[in-house]
Design an enzyme around this catalytic site. Structure first.
Site, PDB file in Angstrom:
ATOM      1  N   SER A   1      25.665  18.670 -11.331  1.00 60.63           N
ATOM      2  CA  SER A   1      26.382  17.417 -11.604  1.00 60.63           C
ATOM      3  C   SER A   1      26.220  16.982 -13.055  1.00 60.63           C
ATOM      4  CB  SER A   1      25.887  16.311 -10.663  1.00 60.63           C
ATOM      5  OG  SER A   1      26.102  16.669  -9.314  1.00 60.63           O
TER       6      SER A   1
ATOM      7  N   MET B   1      32.216  19.472   1.042  1.00 65.57           N
ATOM      8  CA  MET B   1      33.072  20.655   0.921  1.00 65.57           C
ATOM      9  C   MET B   1      33.050  21.512   2.185  1.00 65.57           C
ATOM     10  SD  MET B   1      34.302  20.129  -2.088  1.00 65.57           S
ATOM     11  CE  MET B   1      35.119  21.653  -2.532  1.00 65.57           C
ATOM     12  N   GLY B   2      31.858  21.774   2.715  1.00 63.46           N
ATOM     13  CA  GLY B   2      31.772  22.547   3.952  1.00 63.46           C
ATOM     14  C   GLY B   2      31.813  24.046   3.749  1.00 63.46           C
ATOM     15  N   PHE B   3      31.144  24.532   2.699  1.00 65.18           N
ATOM     16  CA  PHE B   3      31.046  25.980   2.456  1.00 65.18           C
ATOM     17  C   PHE B   3      32.419  26.651   2.373  1.00 65.18           C
ATOM     18  CE2 PHE B   3      26.555  26.631   4.557  1.00 65.18           C
ATOM     19  CZ  PHE B   3      25.972  25.945   3.502  1.00 65.18           C
TER      20      PHE B   3
ATOM     21  N   GLY C   1      19.829  16.010 -10.166  1.00 64.19           N
ATOM     22  CA  GLY C   1      19.951  14.926 -11.132  1.00 64.19           C
ATOM     23  C   GLY C   1      19.496  15.238 -12.538  1.00 64.19           C
TER      24      GLY C   1
ATOM     25  N   SER D   1      22.429  22.215   3.501  1.00 64.45           N
ATOM     26  CA  SER D   1      23.671  21.494   3.254  1.00 64.45           C
ATOM     27  C   SER D   1      23.900  20.489   4.374  1.00 64.45           C
ATOM     28  CB  SER D   1      24.857  22.455   3.192  1.00 64.45           C
ATOM     29  OG  SER D   1      26.083  21.730   3.221  1.00 64.45           O
TER      30      SER D   1
END
Length: 336
Positions: free
Chosen positions: A319, A113-115, A297, A175
């Protein structure tokens, strides 16, 4: 619970469309008869961590509600705490699309996504409006176009702006989708950043007459020696907590599955064991000096218990929540 039906519809959309649709419409369902499909009244599992009181130890991880626009809806699902962000000083659009991929056979997600976010001022306004009574963590990062050598300044800008509204502040230096960011996890760069954040925390605590804890979010792709070095730096600089872990760059667990070759960080079930092992090593290195928030997870009460047994004091989901829905919160809180 009707989430399997909702998921069937949402999974027909591309992942980012499904995410945006959910963030847009979930708040609109609050206070309507439809909110019964996700509103939960859960048993109390109170815990005190970093000096903060949590109704239960299950939180929403950063990244799902980047701009704080869905806090009350997620709060209605029973989360003991909600972490919003990652937010940067200035709005930014993030990386090119497509940038979010489901790895359905493994119940995993790959993102680059890249913030992408609407900026720290927008986020703070949203947090101020929220009625949620639980702990709100605010996850801060640096803008992509800020040189890594000046990255510290972006964290300090965000810290200044979120301090008065945050239950705790999470510092995202892990990230994989912002060039150079993970270099801040090592050696002198980490010490310099943490020392500056600690000084600013003390200044802001005096200004606002309240102490807001600082937690640092780390990557799972660290060697045992690097984990020990991170732990030593966290202790040396008086950091209040550590979030373990962010997404992984490894693909061994999904090498033959759809989207495995996509760049970005992998989360979900494939990360479960790796993140738990990092928590175990980190807990040994920290030896109780500061608490760990375990993430990576978690898709069942058993997976949450494994994180706690490895040394975490709190857990977060993301997730697993996408694949299992709000009932996962209820399952973990009830059976943890």
């Amino acid at each position: 619970m009707l989430y399997p039906l909702a998921r069937h519809f949402l999974f027909k959309l591309n992942p980012e469309q499904a995410h945006d649709l959910s963030i847009k419409y979930l708040p609109r369902l609050l206070g309507t008869p439809l909110d019964c499909f996700f509103r939960h009244s859960l048993p109390k599992r109170p815990v005190t961590v970093m000096g903060l009181s949590f109704a239960n130890p299950v939180g929403l991880a950063a990244g799902l509600d980047k701009d704080g626009e869905c806090i009350d809806a997620f709060g209605a699902m029973g989360f003991g705490f909600i972490e919003v962000g990652t937010v940067t000083p200035r709005p930014q659009s993030g990386n090119d699309k497509p940038r979010l991929f489901r790895v359905i056979p493994a119940e995993g997600i790959i993102n680059r996504m890249g913030f992408n976010n609407k900026g720290v001022d927008h986020l703070v306004a949203q947090v101020k409006k929220a009625k949620y009574q639980g702990v709100i963590g605010i996850n801060i990062g640096k803008n992509k176009d800020t040189p890594i050598e000046q990255g510290k300044d972006d964290y300090l800008i965000c810290m200044d702006k979120v301090y008065d509204q945050a239950g705790y502040i999470a510092v995202n230096i892990s990230s994989p989708n912002t060039p150079g960011l993970r270099s801040l996890q090592y050696g002198d760069a980490l010490d310099e950043l943490l020392a500056a954040l600690k000084v600013r925390q003390q200044e802001l605590a005096a200004q606002y007459k309240k102490y807001v804890p600082l937690a640092v979010k780390i990557a799972p792709d660290l060697t045992p020696d690097e984990i020990n070095q991170v732990a030593a730096s966290l202790i040396k600089n008086g950091i209040d907590g550590v979030i373990a872990t962010n997404t992984t760059l490894e693909r061994d667990m999904i090498y033959d599955m759809p989207h495995a070759a996509e760049a970005g960080g992998l989360s979900g079930r494939p990360l479960q064991h790796k993140s738990t092992e990092v928590i175990r090593q980190l807990a040994k290195a920290l030896d109780g000096a500061l608490p760990i928030i375990g993430v990576g997870g978690i898709d069942s009460a058993m997976a949450a218990r494994e994180k706690l047994a490895a040394g975490a004091s709190l857990v977060q989901i993301y997730s697993g929540f996408i694949y299992k829905g709000p009932d996962l919160v209820k399952e973990i809180v009830t059976h943890i």
